[in-house]
Design an enzyme around this catalytic site. Sequence first.
Site, PDB file in Angstrom:
ATOM      1  N   GLY A   1       0.805  -1.212   0.000  1.00  0.00           N
ATOM      2  CA  GLY A   1       0.000   0.000   0.000  1.00  0.00           C
ATOM      3  C   GLY A   1       0.835   1.259   0.000  1.00  0.00           C
ATOM      4  O   GLY A   1       0.309   2.350  -0.234  1.00  0.00           O
TER       5      GLY A   1
ATOM      6  N   HIS B   1     -27.678  27.848  -6.108  1.00  0.00           N
ATOM      7  CA  HIS B   1     -27.751  28.863  -5.052  1.00  0.00           C
ATOM      8  C   HIS B   1     -28.505  28.265  -3.870  1.00  0.00           C
ATOM      9  O   HIS B   1     -29.557  27.664  -4.048  1.00  0.00           O
ATOM     10  CB  HIS B   1     -28.481  30.108  -5.558  1.00  0.00           C
ATOM     11  CG  HIS B   1     -28.683  31.144  -4.500  1.00  0.00           C
ATOM     12  ND1 HIS B   1     -27.674  31.983  -4.089  1.00  0.00           N
ATOM     13  CD2 HIS B   1     -29.781  31.460  -3.757  1.00  0.00           C
ATOM     14  CE1 HIS B   1     -28.147  32.785  -3.137  1.00  0.00           C
ATOM     15  NE2 HIS B   1     -29.412  32.488  -2.920  1.00  0.00           N
TER      16      HIS B   1
END
Length: 455
Positions: free
Chosen positions: A36, A439
């Site tokens: 990893g 918005h």
Amino acid sequence: MRQHDLVVIGAGSGNAVIDDSFAGLDVAIVEEKWFGGTCLNAGCIPSKMLAYTAQVARTVAAAGTYDVDAQLRAVRWRAMRDRVFGRVDAERDEGRRGRRESDYVTVYEGRARFTGPRELRIDLADGPVDIGARQIVIAAGGRPSVPGPVADSSLPYETSDTVMRIDAPPRRLAVLGGGYIAAELAEVFDAAGSSVVIVEKENRLLGPQDEAVAERFTELARARYDLRLGREVTAVTGRAGAIRLTLDDASTIGADMLLVAVGRVPNSDRLNLGVAGVDTHDDGRIVVDAHQRTTAEGVFALGDICTPLPLRHVANREAKVVAHNLRHPDALIAADHELVPAAVFTRPQVASIGATEQDCRDRGLDPLVGEARYEDVAYGWAMEDTTGFCKVLAERGTGRLLGAHLMGPQAATLIQPLVLAMTLGIDASTLARSPYWIHPAPTELVEKALLDLGL
């Protein structure tokens, strides 16, 4: 000497090179330390998990700003650490098991070094083994850089590889470095209750960022930390748990723990690359072409060991390029590093892509500059943010976006419309005026900065 079709050195992003399309080959993966890689085990993933916890703690501590009565009693460090690394370590072990169970992949757990062209010696727990390969991918990553005065002192210190796994936060933490690793870890330990002092040789934090971001971030950090900017450490003395740093202005700093976060260096010096015909740059990065090929026939490289942009998303992209080019030598593709976004997960968050304003000056450009503050949009009112902003740079005449820089809540997310626009060649005016902008969402900040360009 056993011969493989393909050997990948490094199981971070190197692990991503191998998929089932390689099932007909004899493949080997060599990993010295962590399946990893740094990102999973000691880098971007655990640091962001800790940083998010720090953000939660900061939100509780500042609840009064929003007329909420709340009290932060403590950050339970050990419980937090065990939660984070319990998950991280399970992912690492699963990746290792998955490779061991692949009938076409041999896993060697040890350090590799070249003994000749496409030949390796691997130091295993039960002794060395020699192997060869038709093709090799070098993805051996990097490691923290340690300044001479620290290394020469023989006193204990932490790096990003180790500090997140400690048992308890120190009462006093000294941080060497002012880049994104230093900033993120300072944020974590400050939230956990440590008193933090930062020593940085430059005159502001996050120096590579756009100057407006770096200056504002430094100003905000000064209110939280003891900043020693424009200074370097000349000596480290004391003992474990009682460290004393001497700076180049003869001032001193006392700390219970020293964290070294001055940058990282590639692991190329550990691979004996000379005998393999693999060239490196002066800073140790392996030389690669646009297709990730090194100067040695049949040898590719990817990730922190070769890229000037040591970011996991860059390494992952390079891994895809290498995987394709290994399978399709007559139809090579290139890695494009021109527009790479990046983020710093601090409070405030920072995100950027493309040129900074100082870059433009250096190139003799005179860009249009558009800015908007969080406090200029309705959602910024909701967040009571008075310090964050978005800054965009565009080419005069064409409106082509040259760069974008954000500092404030959700910056790493808010920059993505600008990343898409710059990648796909959408000019600033089209981006501002063609799509709907919800918005009162935070994205109105980006819209307002684009409109401020005056195009």
